[in-house]
Design a protein around this motif. Structure first.
Motif, PDB file in Angstrom:
ATOM      1  N   UNK A 203     -72.530  40.726 -44.506  1.00  0.00           N
ATOM      2  CA  UNK A 203     -71.264  40.435 -43.843  1.00  0.00           C
ATOM      3  C   UNK A 203     -70.122  40.303 -44.837  1.00  0.00           C
ATOM      4  N   UNK A 204     -68.927  40.046 -44.317  1.00  0.00           N
ATOM      5  CA  UNK A 204     -67.744  39.898 -45.161  1.00  0.00           C
ATOM      6  C   UNK A 204     -67.011  38.620 -44.776  1.00  0.00           C
ATOM      7  N   UNK A 205     -66.786  37.736 -45.762  1.00  0.00           N
ATOM      8  CA  UNK A 205     -66.094  36.484 -45.455  1.00  0.00           C
ATOM      9  C   UNK A 205     -64.627  36.747 -45.093  1.00  0.00           C
ATOM     10  N   UNK A 206     -64.017  35.763 -44.399  1.00  0.00           N
ATOM     11  CA  UNK A 206     -64.548  34.441 -44.027  1.00  0.00           C
ATOM     12  C   UNK A 206     -65.480  34.515 -42.817  1.00  0.00           C
ATOM     13  N   UNK A 207     -66.337  33.468 -42.705  1.00  0.00           N
ATOM     14  CA  UNK A 207     -67.303  33.394 -41.620  1.00  0.00           C
ATOM     15  C   UNK A 207     -66.979  32.189 -40.733  1.00  0.00           C
ATOM     16  N   UNK A 208     -67.384  32.289 -39.492  1.00  0.00           N
ATOM     17  CA  UNK A 208     -67.318  31.162 -38.554  1.00  0.00           C
ATOM     18  C   UNK A 208     -68.720  30.966 -37.990  1.00  0.00           C
ATOM     19  N   UNK A 209     -69.276  29.798 -38.222  1.00  0.00           N
ATOM     20  CA  UNK A 209     -70.646  29.506 -37.789  1.00  0.00           C
ATOM     21  C   UNK A 209     -70.597  28.455 -36.689  1.00  0.00           C
ATOM     22  N   UNK A 210     -71.105  28.809 -35.525  1.00  0.00           N
ATOM     23  CA  UNK A 210     -71.192  27.875 -34.403  1.00  0.00           C
ATOM     24  C   UNK A 210     -72.632  27.377 -34.297  1.00  0.00           C
ATOM     25  N   UNK A 211     -72.806  26.048 -34.299  1.00  0.00           N
ATOM     26  CA  UNK A 211     -74.138  25.445 -34.256  1.00  0.00           C
ATOM     27  C   UNK A 211     -74.267  24.660 -32.959  1.00  0.00           C
ATOM     28  N   UNK A 212     -75.205  25.068 -32.118  1.00  0.00           N
ATOM     29  CA  UNK A 212     -75.535  24.337 -30.899  1.00  0.00           C
ATOM     30  C   UNK A 212     -76.806  23.543 -31.167  1.00  0.00           C
ATOM     31  N   UNK A 213     -76.715  22.218 -31.063  1.00  0.00           N
ATOM     32  CA  UNK A 213     -77.802  21.342 -31.500  1.00  0.00           C
ATOM     33  C   UNK A 213     -78.867  21.123 -30.442  1.00  0.00           C
ATOM     34  N   UNK A 214     -78.661  21.609 -29.248  1.00  0.00           N
ATOM     35  CA  UNK A 214     -79.671  21.466 -28.201  1.00  0.00           C
ATOM     36  C   UNK A 214     -79.557  20.185 -27.402  1.00  0.00           C
ATOM     37  N   UNK A 215     -78.568  19.321 -27.711  1.00  0.00           N
ATOM     38  CA  UNK A 215     -78.365  18.081 -26.965  1.00  0.00           C
ATOM     39  C   UNK A 215     -76.960  18.041 -26.355  1.00  0.00           C
ATOM     40  N   UNK A 216     -76.451  19.224 -25.996  1.00  0.00           N
ATOM     41  CA  UNK A 216     -75.124  19.384 -25.386  1.00  0.00           C
ATOM     42  C   UNK A 216     -73.988  19.150 -26.362  1.00  0.00           C
ATOM     43  N   UNK A 217     -74.262  19.187 -27.656  1.00  0.00           N
ATOM     44  CA  UNK A 217     -73.195  19.079 -28.652  1.00  0.00           C
ATOM     45  C   UNK A 217     -73.251  20.286 -29.579  1.00  0.00           C
ATOM     46  N   UNK A 218     -72.107  20.653 -30.147  1.00  0.00           N
ATOM     47  CA  UNK A 218     -72.061  21.787 -31.070  1.00  0.00           C
ATOM     48  C   UNK A 218     -70.982  21.544 -32.118  1.00  0.00           C
ATOM     49  N   UNK A 219     -71.100  22.265 -33.240  1.00  0.00           N
ATOM     50  CA  UNK A 219     -70.130  22.201 -34.332  1.00  0.00           C
ATOM     51  C   UNK A 219     -69.719  23.606 -34.723  1.00  0.00           C
ATOM     52  N   UNK A 220     -68.447  23.766 -35.084  1.00  0.00           N
ATOM     53  CA  UNK A 220     -67.945  25.029 -35.618  1.00  0.00           C
ATOM     54  C   UNK A 220     -67.647  24.819 -37.096  1.00  0.00           C
ATOM     55  N   UNK A 221     -68.345  25.579 -37.952  1.00  0.00           N
ATOM     56  CA  UNK A 221     -68.244  25.394 -39.397  1.00  0.00           C
ATOM     57  C   UNK A 221     -67.630  26.645 -40.012  1.00  0.00           C
ATOM     58  N   UNK A 222     -66.431  26.565 -40.623  1.00  0.00           N
ATOM     59  CA  UNK A 222     -65.863  27.727 -41.323  1.00  0.00           C
ATOM     60  C   UNK A 222     -66.461  27.850 -42.722  1.00  0.00           C
ATOM     61  N   UNK A 223     -66.718  29.092 -43.158  1.00  0.00           N
ATOM     62  CA  UNK A 223     -67.263  29.340 -44.489  1.00  0.00           C
ATOM     63  C   UNK A 223     -66.498  30.501 -45.129  1.00  0.00           C
ATOM     64  N   UNK A 224     -66.229  30.343 -46.436  1.00  0.00           N
ATOM     65  CA  UNK A 224     -65.501  31.381 -47.176  1.00  0.00           C
ATOM     66  C   UNK A 224     -66.395  32.146 -48.137  1.00  0.00           C
ATOM     67  N   UNK A 225     -67.702  31.900 -48.122  1.00  0.00           N
ATOM     68  CA  UNK A 225     -68.616  32.596 -49.031  1.00  0.00           C
ATOM     69  C   UNK A 225     -70.009  32.635 -48.412  1.00  0.00           C
ATOM     70  N   UNK A 226     -70.942  33.279 -49.141  1.00  0.00           N
ATOM     71  CA  UNK A 226     -72.328  33.402 -48.685  1.00  0.00           C
ATOM     72  C   UNK A 226     -73.244  32.348 -49.295  1.00  0.00           C
ATOM     73  N   UNK A 227     -72.679  31.310 -49.906  1.00  0.00           N
ATOM     74  CA  UNK A 227     -73.496  30.276 -50.526  1.00  0.00           C
ATOM     75  C   UNK A 227     -74.177  29.439 -49.448  1.00  0.00           C
ATOM     76  N   UNK A 228     -75.457  29.119 -49.692  1.00  0.00           N
ATOM     77  CA  UNK A 228     -76.193  28.286 -48.750  1.00  0.00           C
ATOM     78  C   UNK A 228     -75.499  26.929 -48.569  1.00  0.00           C
TER      79      UNK A 228
END
Length: 320
Positions: A203-228
């Motif tokens: 892929x090519x940055x920037x990235x937007x990662x959406x995390x759904x935790x399975x308990x009706x909550x989620x987080x949107x995490x912006x990333x500018x690189x491929x670092x873990x």
């Protein structure tokens, strides 16, 4: 008649005073009740104190003896071998040994995982690589010991509509983006931070990662690189939750990954309804009995004193 006169409190036939033996049992009985009350208080306070771990200088041992790894393989019932897809992710389902973890691999790359149900089945969504994908399912026990691989099936992800010629010469607009994690599942306890590491591959940055935790909550995490990177989440209740990661890059590519989270602990007790039974602490049940026993002893003592007083007045009236 003899028994009745023996039980009845009566004055001495010469002096009119009550016989002295009626009070001899109250002193030791009072001491005994006081000792029982003290012991009951100490044990009640001890039972109400939460355990905070071994005391200083003590040694606690805990171990798990590994058993045999799973001997029954999972199966892939869906999708069908040779099936083509124009969108991703897809749903993979089949059978599995209960109480195991099922991991799906695509071309030997981890694609997602889920817990096997008590009915011996599983369903999980997995992302596909462009082109051919050889899918296998592998089961793991609680000690992360792998079982045999499932039947392998091959499915195809067609990024463009099927062509008469080979697709190898076509330009798909850059490398495909994938998501990966260093663990098939994550475990924690309620109200504790549970870490969830994630790596974006391609892929090519920037990235937007959406995390759904399975308990009706989620987080949107912006990333500018491929670092873990690692995010954390607190679950309120124990159980098995399915975490879904979905990432999008600057060119609109989408990657998907799902893994289970196991939150340890006892589930909440259901509210008490009419007809149901509730477990009661035996120490709590003993306190009313103890109070009633003390009340009975005091009542007998007061009754005896009153009867003695009445007999004394009667004697005075007779002699005067």
């Amino acid at each position: 008649m003899v028994m009745s006169s023996w039980l009845k409190l009566s004055p001495h036939h010469h002096s009119g005073r009550a016989l002295g033996h009626e009070h001899t049992s109250y002193a030791p009985l009072g001491v005994l009740l006081l000792a029982v009350g003290l012991i009951l208080s100490v044990y009640t306070a001890y039972a109400a104190t939460p355990y905070t771990g071994p005391e200083a200088g003590s040694i606690g041992l805990h171990g798990v003896v590994p058993g045999k790894p799973p001997t029954t393989a999972a199966t892939i019932k869906s999708p069908a071998n040779g099936q083509h897809f124009s969108a991703t992710p897809i749903t993979v389902s089949g059978t599995c040994p209960p109480n195991t973890l099922v991991e799906i691999f695509k071309n030997d790359i981890f694609a997602g995982s889920t817990a096997c149900s008590n009915a011996g089945t599983y369903t999980v969504e997995v992302d596909l690589l462009i082109g051919a994908n050889i899918l296998i399912a592998r089961v793991y026990d609680a000690l992360n010991q792998p079982g045999p691989d499932s039947n392998a099936i091959t499915v195809f992800y067609d990024a463009l509509p099927l062509q008469a010629g080979a697709l190898a010469a076509l330009d798909f607009g850059g490398p495909q983006m994938l998501l990966n994690t260093d663990a098939a599942f994550r475990g924690s306890f309620p109200d504790q931070d549970m870490p969830a590491p994630l790596t974006i591959i391609g892929g090519r940055p920037p990235f937007a990662v959406n995390i759904q935790w399975g308990d009706s909550s989620n987080n949107l995490v912006p990333r500018n690189d491929n670092v873990t990177f690692t995010t954390t989440h607190k679950y309120k209740k124990p159980g098995v939750y399915q975490i879904s990661f979905q990432a999008t890059d600057a060119d609109g590519r989408v990657a998907f990954l799902t893994v289970p989270a196991i939150i340890n602990g006892q589930p909440d007790l259901a509210p008490t309804v009419e007809g149901s039974t509730t477990k009661v602490n035996p120490l709590v049940a003993l306190w009313p009995l103890y109070v009633a026993l003390v009340a009975v002893v005091i009542s007998f003592w007061l009754g005896e004193r009153r009867e003695k007083h009445v007999l004394a007045k009667h004697h005075q009236l007779v002699t005067s």
